[in-house]
Design an enzyme around this catalytic site. Structure first.
Site, PDB file in Angstrom:
ATOM      1  N   HIS A 151       1.167  -1.247  -0.141  1.00  0.00           N
ATOM      2  CA  HIS A 151       0.307  -0.451  -0.215  1.00  0.00           C
ATOM      3  C   HIS A 151       1.000   1.409  -0.129  1.00  0.00           C
ATOM      4  CE1 HIS A 151      -3.124   2.576   1.844  1.00  0.00           C
ATOM      5  NE2 HIS A 151      -3.460   2.593   0.768  1.00  0.00           N
TER       6      HIS A 151
ATOM      7  N   CYS B 279      -0.524   0.311   9.254  1.00  0.00           N
ATOM      8  CA  CYS B 279      -1.167   1.594   9.771  1.00  0.00           C
ATOM      9  C   CYS B 279      -2.359   2.057   8.621  1.00  0.00           C
ATOM     10  CB  CYS B 279       0.075   1.892   8.305  1.00  0.00           C
ATOM     11  SG  CYS B 279       2.000   2.559   8.386  1.00  0.00           S
ATOM     12  N   HIS B 280      -2.381   1.387   7.465  1.00  0.00           N
ATOM     13  CA  HIS B 280      -3.853   0.727   7.356  1.00  0.00           C
ATOM     14  C   HIS B 280      -4.315  -0.589   7.737  1.00  0.00           C
ATOM     15  CE1 HIS B 280      -1.436   4.221   5.575  1.00  0.00           C
ATOM     16  NE2 HIS B 280      -2.156   4.616   5.599  1.00  0.00           N
ATOM     17  N   GLY B 281      -4.383  -1.359   8.129  1.00  0.00           N
ATOM     18  CA  GLY B 281      -4.667  -2.822   8.180  1.00  0.00           C
ATOM     19  C   GLY B 281      -4.354  -3.790   7.007  1.00  0.00           C
TER      20      GLY B 281
ATOM     21  N   PRO C  48      -6.057  -2.291   2.514  1.00  0.00           N
ATOM     22  CA  PRO C  48      -5.898  -1.462   0.400  1.00  0.00           C
ATOM     23  C   PRO C  48      -4.993  -1.662   0.220  1.00  0.00           C
ATOM     24  CG  PRO C  48      -5.132   0.066   2.735  1.00  0.00           C
ATOM     25  CD  PRO C  48      -5.399  -0.992   3.169  1.00  0.00           C
TER      26      PRO C  48
END
Ligand code: FES
Length: 189
Positions: free
Chosen positions: A126, A145-147, A160
């Site tokens: 990502h 950070c964003h899963g 993502p």
């Protein structure tokens, strides 16, 4: 060929932290534990020009335990070297491709004859954070950070992140030694 590296271990399969482990492959040594090992390993490291040129990096696999993930650096990039357990190999082979974001069969993630070894870049696809090993729901890594989540052979299973962890060029010269940066065969078809 400059063939020395220093590595450190991350969590084992049960999620416990191991002591730091330093490997000096060029001398065929496994030097265990402790800050005192650093000066020794550093003195054996390739010089800066050699590193910048992307010299191949030998990794001694013999001290790595089933389920263990070892981090190394090649051309300034983090690389995961993971020894899969037999269960992880079985589980990863069984994942249907239609459950994947970036479908890739198990055989495309490892080398033929070396099913237990994953070698991949270690930054999330990502935005480049470093995923945490033995985390998430897929026996692999979870990105803080964003899963995003990756499975035990680095296939992205939750976004993502759009793609799997890339695989660098590498080759096995024996069952206990691999060289990153050397094209000695391709991933199994
Ligand atoms: S950098 Fe890993 S999910 Fe965003």
């Amino acid at each position: 060929m400059a063939d020395t590296t220093a590595t450190h271990a991350t969590a084992g399969p049960e999620g416990t932290k191991r002591d730091f482990l330093f490997l000096a492959t060029g001398a065929g040594l496994a030097v265990g534990v402790g800050a005192v090992a650093w000066p020794f390993v550093a003195s054996m490291a390739p010089d800066a020009a050699t590193v910048a040129a992307g010299a191949p990096l030998d990794v001694d696999l013999s001290p790595i335990q089933d389920g263990q993930i070892v981090n190394v650096f090649w051309r300034g990039k983090l690389i995961f070297v993971r020894k899969l357990t037999e269960k992880e190999v079985t589980d990863m082979k069984a994942v249907p491709l239609d459950q994947m974001i970036d479908p890739a069969p198990f055989s495309a993630r490892v080398k033929a004859g070396h099913d237990q070894w994953l070698v991949s870049y270690g930054n999330c696809t990502h935005l480049g954070c470093v995923p945490i090993g033995h985390s998430g729901n897929f026996e692999g890594w979870a990105c803080p950070c964003h899963g995003s989540q990756f499975d035990a052979v680095g296939r992205v299973r939750r976004g993502p992140a759009p793609t799997n962890l890339p695989i660098p060029p590498y080759a096995f010269s024996s069952d206990t030694k691999l060289t990153i940066g050397e094209e000695g065969g391709k991933a199994a078809a």
